[in-house]
Design a protein around this motif. Structure first.
Motif, PDB file in Angstrom:
ATOM      1  N   THR A 131       0.830  -1.202   0.000  1.00  0.00           N
ATOM      2  CA  THR A 131       0.000   0.000   0.000  1.00  0.00           C
ATOM      3  C   THR A 131       0.866   1.254   0.000  1.00  0.00           C
ATOM      4  OG1 THR A 131      -1.605  -1.246   1.292  1.00  0.00           O
ATOM      5  CG2 THR A 131      -1.915   1.133   1.202  1.00  0.00           C
ATOM      6  N   ARG A 132       1.928   1.232   0.805  1.00  0.00           N
ATOM      7  CA  ARG A 132       2.809   2.400   0.840  1.00  0.00           C
ATOM      8  C   ARG A 132       3.381   2.675  -0.546  1.00  0.00           C
ATOM      9  NH1 ARG A 132       8.369   3.115   2.204  1.00  0.00           N
ATOM     10  NH2 ARG A 132       8.532   1.068   3.171  1.00  0.00           N
ATOM     11  N   PHE A 133       3.850   1.626  -1.211  1.00  0.00           N
ATOM     12  CA  PHE A 133       4.457   1.838  -2.529  1.00  0.00           C
ATOM     13  C   PHE A 133       3.422   2.271  -3.562  1.00  0.00           C
ATOM     14  CE2 PHE A 133       8.995   1.176  -3.045  1.00  0.00           C
ATOM     15  CZ  PHE A 133       9.338   0.910  -1.735  1.00  0.00           C
ATOM     16  N   GLU A 134       2.198   1.790  -3.427  1.00  0.00           N
ATOM     17  CA  GLU A 134       1.162   2.292  -4.325  1.00  0.00           C
ATOM     18  C   GLU A 134       0.971   3.783  -4.089  1.00  0.00           C
ATOM     19  OE1 GLU A 134      -0.914  -2.014  -4.912  1.00  0.00           O
ATOM     20  OE2 GLU A 134      -1.905  -0.566  -3.591  1.00  0.00           O
TER      21      GLU A 134
ATOM     22  N   ASP B 130      -2.208  10.037   1.718  1.00  0.00           N
ATOM     23  CA  ASP B 130      -3.280   9.274   2.389  1.00  0.00           C
ATOM     24  C   ASP B 130      -2.990   7.780   2.318  1.00  0.00           C
ATOM     25  OD1 ASP B 130      -4.102  11.721   1.254  1.00  0.00           O
ATOM     26  OD2 ASP B 130      -6.209  11.179   1.460  1.00  0.00           O
ATOM     27  N   THR B 131      -2.723   7.335   1.088  1.00  0.00           N
ATOM     28  CA  THR B 131      -2.504   5.906   0.873  1.00  0.00           C
ATOM     29  C   THR B 131      -1.283   5.433   1.655  1.00  0.00           C
ATOM     30  OG1 THR B 131      -3.403   6.224  -1.341  1.00  0.00           O
ATOM     31  CG2 THR B 131      -2.266   4.145  -0.920  1.00  0.00           C
ATOM     32  N   ARG B 132      -0.221   6.235   1.599  1.00  0.00           N
ATOM     33  CA  ARG B 132       0.982   5.831   2.331  1.00  0.00           C
ATOM     34  C   ARG B 132       0.670   5.659   3.815  1.00  0.00           C
ATOM     35  NH1 ARG B 132       5.374   8.774   4.649  1.00  0.00           N
ATOM     36  NH2 ARG B 132       4.840  10.696   3.540  1.00  0.00           N
ATOM     37  N   TRP B 138      -2.191   3.908   9.848  1.00  0.00           N
ATOM     38  CA  TRP B 138      -2.840   5.069  10.473  1.00  0.00           C
ATOM     39  C   TRP B 138      -4.292   5.167  10.022  1.00  0.00           C
ATOM     40  CZ3 TRP B 138      -0.337   9.933  12.547  1.00  0.00           C
ATOM     41  CH2 TRP B 138       0.975   9.681  12.991  1.00  0.00           C
ATOM     42  N   HIS B 139      -5.075   5.817  10.853  1.00  0.00           N
ATOM     43  CA  HIS B 139      -6.409   6.237  10.451  1.00  0.00           C
ATOM     44  C   HIS B 139      -6.259   7.600   9.777  1.00  0.00           C
ATOM     45  CE1 HIS B 139     -10.742   6.557  10.605  1.00  0.00           C
ATOM     46  NE2 HIS B 139     -10.641   7.760  11.167  1.00  0.00           N
ATOM     47  N   VAL B 140      -6.828   7.742   8.595  1.00  0.00           N
ATOM     48  CA  VAL B 140      -6.628   8.985   7.847  1.00  0.00           C
ATOM     49  C   VAL B 140      -7.960   9.701   7.630  1.00  0.00           C
ATOM     50  CG1 VAL B 140      -5.768   9.994   5.687  1.00  0.00           C
ATOM     51  CG2 VAL B 140      -4.618   7.995   6.669  1.00  0.00           C
ATOM     52  N   ILE B 141      -7.987  10.965   7.949  1.00  0.00           N
ATOM     53  CA  ILE B 141      -9.182  11.792   7.734  1.00  0.00           C
ATOM     54  C   ILE B 141      -8.781  12.948   6.822  1.00  0.00           C
ATOM     55  CG2 ILE B 141     -10.981  13.188   8.839  1.00  0.00           C
ATOM     56  CD1 ILE B 141     -10.285  11.740  11.483  1.00  0.00           C
ATOM     57  N   TRP B 142      -9.672  13.313   5.927  1.00  0.00           N
ATOM     58  CA  TRP B 142      -9.354  14.378   5.000  1.00  0.00           C
ATOM     59  C   TRP B 142     -10.304  15.551   5.224  1.00  0.00           C
ATOM     60  CZ3 TRP B 142      -9.916  14.084  -1.078  1.00  0.00           C
ATOM     61  CH2 TRP B 142      -9.232  15.166  -1.642  1.00  0.00           C
ATOM     62  N   VAL B 143      -9.746  16.671   5.637  1.00  0.00           N
ATOM     63  CA  VAL B 143     -10.539  17.895   5.788  1.00  0.00           C
ATOM     64  C   VAL B 143     -10.320  18.737   4.542  1.00  0.00           C
ATOM     65  CG1 VAL B 143     -10.746  20.072   7.066  1.00  0.00           C
ATOM     66  CG2 VAL B 143     -10.450  17.913   8.303  1.00  0.00           C
ATOM     67  N   LYS B 144     -11.390  18.950   3.789  1.00  0.00           N
ATOM     68  CA  LYS B 144     -11.210  19.573   2.477  1.00  0.00           C
ATOM     69  C   LYS B 144     -11.096  21.089   2.511  1.00  0.00           C
ATOM     70  CE  LYS B 144     -12.885  15.622   0.046  1.00  0.00           C
ATOM     71  NZ  LYS B 144     -13.915  14.940  -0.694  1.00  0.00           N
ATOM     72  N   ASN B 145     -11.715  21.678   3.500  1.00  0.00           N
ATOM     73  CA  ASN B 145     -11.592  23.127   3.619  1.00  0.00           C
ATOM     74  C   ASN B 145     -10.870  23.479   4.907  1.00  0.00           C
ATOM     75  OD1 ASN B 145     -11.844  25.855   3.948  1.00  0.00           O
ATOM     76  ND2 ASN B 145     -14.088  25.887   3.998  1.00  0.00           N
ATOM     77  N   GLY B 146      -9.573  23.540   4.808  1.00  0.00           N
ATOM     78  CA  GLY B 146      -8.763  23.792   5.996  1.00  0.00           C
ATOM     79  C   GLY B 146      -8.719  25.255   6.392  1.00  0.00           C
ATOM     80  N   ASN B 147      -9.168  26.118   5.531  1.00  0.00           N
ATOM     81  CA  ASN B 147      -9.085  27.537   5.845  1.00  0.00           C
ATOM     82  C   ASN B 147     -10.220  28.018   6.738  1.00  0.00           C
ATOM     83  OD1 ASN B 147      -7.191  27.186   3.663  1.00  0.00           O
ATOM     84  ND2 ASN B 147      -7.070  29.420   3.627  1.00  0.00           N
ATOM     85  N   THR B 148     -11.431  27.610   6.420  1.00  0.00           N
ATOM     86  CA  THR B 148     -12.564  28.087   7.228  1.00  0.00           C
ATOM     87  C   THR B 148     -13.483  26.953   7.664  1.00  0.00           C
ATOM     88  OG1 THR B 148     -13.769  28.509   5.183  1.00  0.00           O
ATOM     89  CG2 THR B 148     -12.619  30.381   6.172  1.00  0.00           C
ATOM     90  N   ASP B 165      -7.065   2.500  18.519  1.00  0.00           N
ATOM     91  CA  ASP B 165      -6.005   1.533  18.244  1.00  0.00           C
ATOM     92  C   ASP B 165      -5.048   1.972  17.147  1.00  0.00           C
ATOM     93  OD1 ASP B 165      -7.931   1.374  16.313  1.00  0.00           O
ATOM     94  OD2 ASP B 165      -7.762  -0.797  16.043  1.00  0.00           O
ATOM     95  N   LYS B 166      -5.269   3.158  16.589  1.00  0.00           N
ATOM     96  CA  LYS B 166      -4.389   3.660  15.537  1.00  0.00           C
ATOM     97  C   LYS B 166      -4.146   5.150  15.739  1.00  0.00           C
ATOM     98  CE  LYS B 166      -6.050   0.850  11.630  1.00  0.00           C
ATOM     99  NZ  LYS B 166      -6.608   0.940  10.279  1.00  0.00           N
ATOM    100  N   PRO B 167      -2.958   5.614  15.362  1.00  0.00           N
ATOM    101  CA  PRO B 167      -2.781   7.069  15.315  1.00  0.00           C
ATOM    102  C   PRO B 167      -3.600   7.640  14.154  1.00  0.00           C
ATOM    103  CG  PRO B 167      -0.830   5.927  14.472  1.00  0.00           C
ATOM    104  CD  PRO B 167      -1.772   4.869  14.964  1.00  0.00           C
ATOM    105  N   THR B 168      -3.914   8.905  14.227  1.00  0.00           N
ATOM    106  CA  THR B 168      -4.719   9.520  13.179  1.00  0.00           C
ATOM    107  C   THR B 168      -3.964  10.649  12.481  1.00  0.00           C
ATOM    108  OG1 THR B 168      -6.812   9.012  14.265  1.00  0.00           O
ATOM    109  CG2 THR B 168      -6.836  10.822  12.683  1.00  0.00           C
ATOM    110  N   LEU B 169      -4.039  10.634  11.160  1.00  0.00           N
ATOM    111  CA  LEU B 169      -3.539  11.757  10.367  1.00  0.00           C
ATOM    112  C   LEU B 169      -4.746  12.522   9.840  1.00  0.00           C
ATOM    113  CD1 LEU B 169      -0.836  12.938   8.986  1.00  0.00           C
ATOM    114  CD2 LEU B 169      -1.725  11.865   6.914  1.00  0.00           C
TER     115      LEU B 169
END
Lengths: 575, 575
Positions: A131-134, B130-132, B138-148, B165-169
Motif C-alpha cells: 500500500t505504501r508503494f502504491e 493518504d494511501t501511504r 494510520w487512520h486517515v481523515i481528509w478535511v477539504k476546507n482547511g481555511n474556514t 487503536d491507531k494514530p490519526t492523520l
C-alpha cells in the motif's frame, strides 16, 4: 550501455534474481543489492537510493541522446532490497522521487523474508509495504512463492518491463534459509521448503551445517560449483560479449550519423573532459563587487554547465537559497527528463544517495546537490558513501556559519567543518571569495573519485588581492591591517582546504606556515576543534564552541567575539 | 499530566488548530509543531518523530500506572506537520512505528498547503500521502476546507479521538496565506478565500502587506491582538488552572491509595532520582574477567533499570549485538506497552528523535537507544537536537572501531569520535573497561540536560588497575611497560571524555598532562583529527586517517600500525 553488476552478499537470494534477469534477455542490466560498492555489507537503504540515481541517469541520457532510428541508451536498473532497507527513511525518500519521476525502467525486488537481526519483522515492521508503494506511485507485483516460483518471478519481470511510466516493486515472499558465518549473526535452518524448523541466534556449528546441507540437498564441498550450475551461468559470458559487440556496432552507427551528440555522450561515458574546460570558470579582481560565495557558486555552475555535458543537479527544496539553478535548463521531470535541474524536495539523505548513483552510472556525470550546510547532518551517511566508493559528487552547502540570520541555532553549523575535515577521502572546501570559489569548483570537478563539500556563505564577502583560481595561498583579513599599523609583521593565510594543504610538499607548507612562527591565531566561525594542529601549542584558536543563536549576522559575530578587535587582542597576547 | 505547548512559526495555521484542540476540552494536550524546542524553525521531520516519542511516553506510563478507578495518565499528543516534514525519511520511519505500536492518542494535522520553498509541491512531491499513511497503519481523515472549515476540523478531532487503536492523520487541505519576513523566503498573497492571485519569491513590501491585510480583512496595527480574539483565547487560562487543580486532586487520591506507584510516577514526573541509586552500578577489579565494554554496558543497563523507573530503550534491530536488552522486561508493543524494551527496527534517525520525545515528555524518563557507532551518521540530526534542546538521551554505540570483524569499512567508524567531540553540549564517552563503563553510565544518567554517546567495544578489554567509577584518570596500556623496562618514565592516561576533562580545574589538568612533558603520543583506533590539542606541537598522534578494511580485529590493528611496538617506536622518536 554497459553491464554493471554488483554482487550481493545475500548470495542465494541475489543469485536467483540475477539469473532470472539475465535469462530475460536484457541487453544491459545494472544491478545493485543492499550491498555497497566496495564489496561489503552496505549501510541499509543506500542501495535502493543509488538505484534511483542510476535509473535517473538512464532516463536523462536516453531523453538527450536517443534518436528514432537509434536508441543508443536503453537499459533497466534492477535492485534488491530487504526489510531493513524498507524500514530506513532514505528508501522512502528515494522511492517517493522514483514514483514522482516515473522511472519506468527501475525494477526493485523486495525480498520479503520476514527476518531481521532481532527476529521476525513482526516485532517492529508491520506496515503494509504494498500500500505504501502504491501511494508512492509505484507499480506493485506480489510473488507469493519466492523460493521456487521461478515462473512467477519471470512473469513479474515481464510485467514490470511492460509498465513504462512507473517504477515496479516486485514483492517476493520468501522463506529464509540464509546462513551467516559471523559469530554475532543469527542463522536459520529449515528442514523442508518453507517450513521453519529451528531458529537460533548463535553461530552454526559443523553439525548444523551438515544437517542444513542435507536438508537442502547440497552434497558438495564448500566453494564447489557443480558443473550443471556452472553450465547454466557460463553461457552468459559469450552472450554478454555478443551484446556488447552489438551495442558497439550500434554506437559506431550513431557516431557516424550524430557526430556532435556522440562526442557528448562519449565524454559522459568515458569521463574525459574537453580540453581547456577550466577556462570557462569566472575570474575576479579586488574591484569586483563584494558578493556572497553562494552567488559566486551559481556563476560557476552556470559557466561549467556549458562545458561539462554531465553536469546536473539541484537542491533539497532550497534552490533559490542555495543558488543552484542552471539558468539555461528547465527541470528534470517525468515528462522533461532531458533537463538538468533536479528538484529533490526536502529529502537530503535520498538526494545524496541518488547523486552517488548518478556519479557511479557514468564517469562523466558530475552530479551536484545542495542544502544548508547544517543539514549535511541529514545526509551524512550518503556523503560517507560518496567518499568510500569514490563518487565525485559535489555538495553545494550554503549558509555556512552563524551568519545566516534569524533561523537560529538549528540552522547554524558549528561542528560541521571539523566533522568533515576528519572524514577520509573527502575534500572540505571553504572558499573566501570569487577566485577561491572558482578554484574550489576546479578542484571539485577534477576530483572525480573524491567528493567535495563547498561551504558557502550567505553574506557578501569582498574579493581579495592575491587570490587566484590556481593558488592555495591567500590573504584574507582586516585584523592584520591593525597589527601591521603597529609595526608587527603579520601574514594572513586562508585555508580553503585542510586536505589539499596536507597534500603539499613540506617546503610549501613551511613557506606558508613557517615553523619558527609560533604566535599563531586561527579564526573561523565554527568549532575550534582540530585547529590546534595549525596554530600549535603556543597559538590560539578563535571560534564557536557552543550552539549558535538567533540574530542578524553582524550582531551575532560581535556577540560571539568574532571581530577584528578580538583577533588583534588574541594576537597581542602571543607576541 | 501537564500542558506542554510549543508555539509554531506557522502562526496562523498552528493557532487555528490549537484553538480547536483547546475547545475540544482535552484535559491535557501536548502540542508540537514543525518547530523545534528552542523556539526556532526546527529541522523538518523532527517534530513528528518527537511526537511519536511523546505519545509512546503516555502509552507506557498509562499502562504502568493507571488503575481502574483512577486513570492518572491520560493525554493526547497533537502534532502539526507540513509537506517538508512529510518528504523527510525520518517522518516515515517514526510514523511506521507509531502505526506498529498503535499509538491511538497521537493525532497529527498534516497541513497540506501544496507549498514548498521552491514552489508548488507538484515539482517534487506527488505521492499519495493518504494511501501511504493507510499503509503505515494510520487512520486517515481528509478535511477539504482547511481555511474556514472549522466544523470539519472539529468533527475530525472527534473522530480521531474515537479511534483508539491507531494514530490519526488529519490531512487538512489549506490554501496558504503565509507571510515570511525573511528576505530569502517567498511570500504568497491571496485576494480571496482560496484563490491564489499572485505569487512571487521576493520579500513583501509595505504595499503588498497593506493589500494583503485588506484582502484578509485585518485592519489592525502590527502585533495588535483585538479584544474579541483575546477574549476567545483568555478563557483557556482559568480553564487550564481548573484542569490542573482537578488533576492534582486526582493525583492526591492516587497517592493515598497507590503509594508505591505514586512514588514511582512522581519520580518520573519530577526527575528526582532515589538516593544512592548509583550504588547499584557494578564495580570491577583487575581480576575481573576481560570483557567487551558492550557486555559491561548491558550489565550496567540491567543494574540501572532496578533503580531508575524511567529507564527504557532499545536498539535499531541490533539488540543482540549492542547488548541492550533489559532482561527483567519484555518488549514495548501495541498490547504490552508497560514493558521497557523498545524495538525500533532499522530506523536510526526515527529512533533518536523518538528518544528525544520520550526524554522531553518527563524529566525522569531516561531513554537510551543503540546501533553500531558508525550508523550515528544516519541519526546525526536527531543527536544534534538532543544536544540543542537538552534532552539527556543515552546513545549506546557499540562496535566503536575497526576492530569489529569482516563487515568492513562501511561498518567501521573512523571520523565519528572527532565529529562528536566537536559537537556542543554532548558528552562523547569512550570507557576502556568495566569501572569506566559504570562511570560513563553514572555521568550519562546524571546529565539529564546533556546527551551522552557511549562508544563501546566489540572486543574484550582487560580490567585495569587504577580505574574507578568516580575517577577520570586511569592507566591503560602495554607500550608503557616496554618503555618503563628501558628506564623511561611513562604515564598512560585514558581519555574517557574530552568534554569532562576540559571542565576540570587547570591544576587537575596540569596534574594529568604536565605542560613540561612535551613528548606525548596519543593512540586511538580512529581519526587523529583533534588530537594535536592533547599531544601538542611536539607530540605524535597515532590513529587511522583512512577508511577501514575487512579483516579480523587483531590483523587489522596490526596492518594499520595500532600496536604496542608502533607506540614504543613513536615515543622513542620524541625522547
Amino acid at each position: 550501455m554497459r553491464i554493471c553488476t554488483i554482487a550481493s552478499r545475500f548470495s542465494r537470494i541475489a543469485l536467483r534474481f540475477w539469473k532470472l534477469i539475465c535469462d530475460s534477455g536484457d541487453r544491459v542490466a545494472i544491478f545493485i543489492s543492499r550491498c555497497d560498492f566496495v564489496g561489503h555489507f552496505g549501510p541499509l537503504g543506500q542501495g535502493i537510493a543509488n538505484a534511483v540515481g542510476l535509473a535517473l541517469g538512464e532516463k536523462h541520457l536516453a531523453a538527450r541522446f536517443n534518436k528514432p532510428d537509434n536508441e543508443i541508451v536503453d537499459h533497466y536498473t534492477y535492485c534488491i532490497l530487504g526489510d531493513g532497507c524498507q524500514m530506513e527513511g532514505i528508501s522512502n525518500e528515494a522511492c517517493s522521487l522514483a514514483g514522482h519521476w516515473g522511472l519506468g525502467k527501475l525494477i526493485a525486488f523486495y525480498d520479503d523474508n520476514h527476518i531481521s537481526i532481532d527476529g521476525d519483522t513482526e516485532i517492529a515492521f508491520t506496515e503494509n509495504v504494498d500500500t505504501r508503494f502504491e501511494g508512492l506511485g509505484w507499480h506493485v507485483i506480489w510473488v507469493k512463492n519466492g523460493n521456487t516460483g521461478y515462473d512467477e518471478i519471470r512473469a513479474a519481470i515481464k510485467e514490470a518491463k511492460a509498465v513504462n511510466d512507473k517504477p515496479t516493486l516486485i514483492k517476493v515472499r520468501s522463506f529464509p534459509y540464509i546462513l551467516f558465518g559471523n559469530d554475532n549473526h543469527h542463522w536459520l535452518w529449515v528442514s523442508e521448503q518453507g517450513k521453519l524448523v529451528q531458529r537460533t541466534w548463535k553461530c552454526m556449528g559443523a553439525k548444523e551445517v551438515d544437517a542444513t546441507r542435507k536438508n537442502l540437498g547440497w552434497p558438495y564441498e564448500p566453494f564447489h560449483v557443480p558443473e550443471d550450475v556452472k553450465g547454466h551461468w557460463s553461457h552468459h559470458v559469450p552472450q554478454g560479449a555478443a551484446l556488447e559487440a552489438e551495442w558497439n556496432a550500434k554506437f559506431a552507427e550513431y557516431e557516424q550519423k550524430y557526430k556532435e551528440e556522440a562526442a557528448e555522450l562519449k565524454s559522459i561515458i568515458t569521463g574525459e573532459l574537453s580540453a581547456g574546460w577550466e577556462k570557462t570558470l569566472p575570474t575576479y579582481t579586488p574591484d569586483s563587487p563584494a558578493d556572497a560565495t553562494r552567488n559566486l557558486s551559481q556563476q560557476n555552475l552556470n559557466a561549467l554547465v556549458k562545458v561539462l555535458p554531465g553536469l546536473l543537479g539541484g537542491s533539497a527544496d532550497l534552490a533559490s537559497s542555495n543558488m543552484t539553478l542552471l539558468k539555461m535548463y528547465g527541470d528534470f521531470q517525468k515528462d522533461t527528463p532531458e533537463e538538468r535541474n533536479v528538484r529533490f524536495g526536502v529529502r537530503e539523505h535520498g538526494m545524496g544517495a541518488i547523486c552517488n548513483g548518478i556519479a557511479l552510472h557514468s564517469p562523466g556525470f558530475v552530479p551536484y546537490c545542495a542544502t544548508f550546510f547544517v543539514f549535511t547532518d541529514y545526509m551524512r551517511a550518503a556523503i560517507r558513501i560518496s567518499a568510500l566508493c569514490e563518487a565525485g559528487v559535489i555538495y553545494v552547502m550554503t549558509h555556512d556559519s552563524i551568519g545566516l540570520g534569524e533561523d537560529g541555532p538549528t540552522h547554524q553549523p558549528i561542528e560541521h567543518l571539523a566533522s568533515f575535515r576528519a572524514m577520509p577521502n573527502l575534500l572540505m572546501l571553504r572558499p573566501a571569495d570569487g577566485n577561491e570559489t572558482a578554484g574550489a569548483y576546479m578542484v571539485a570537478v577534477l576530483n572525480r573519485k573524491r567528493p567535495s563539500i563547498l561551504a558557502l556563505s550567505r553574506q557578501k564577502l569582498p574579493n581579495l588581492p592575491g587570490t587566484s583560481i590556481e593558488g592555495v595561498e591567500k590573504i584574507a583579513a582586516k585584523a592584520a591591517d591593525e597589527l601591521k599599523k603597529e609595526g608587527k609583521t603579520v601574514r594572513v593565510v586562508s585555508f580553503v582546504s585542510w586536505e589539499l594543504f596536507e597534500e603539499q610538499s613540506d617546503a610549501y607548507k613551511e613557506s606558508v606556515l613557517p615553523s619558527f612562527v609560533t604566535a599563531r591565531v586561527s579564526i573561523e566561525a565554527a568549532s575550534t576543534f582540530g585547529w590546534q594542529k595549525i596554530v600549535g601549542s603556543k597559538g590560539k584558536a578563535i571560534g564557536i564552541d557552543r550552539f549558535g543563536a538567533s540574530a542578524p549576522a553582524g550582531k551575532i559575530y560581535k556577540e560571539f567575539g568574532l571581530t577584528p578587535e578580538a583577533v588583534v587582542a588574541a594576537a597581542k597576547e602571543l607576541f
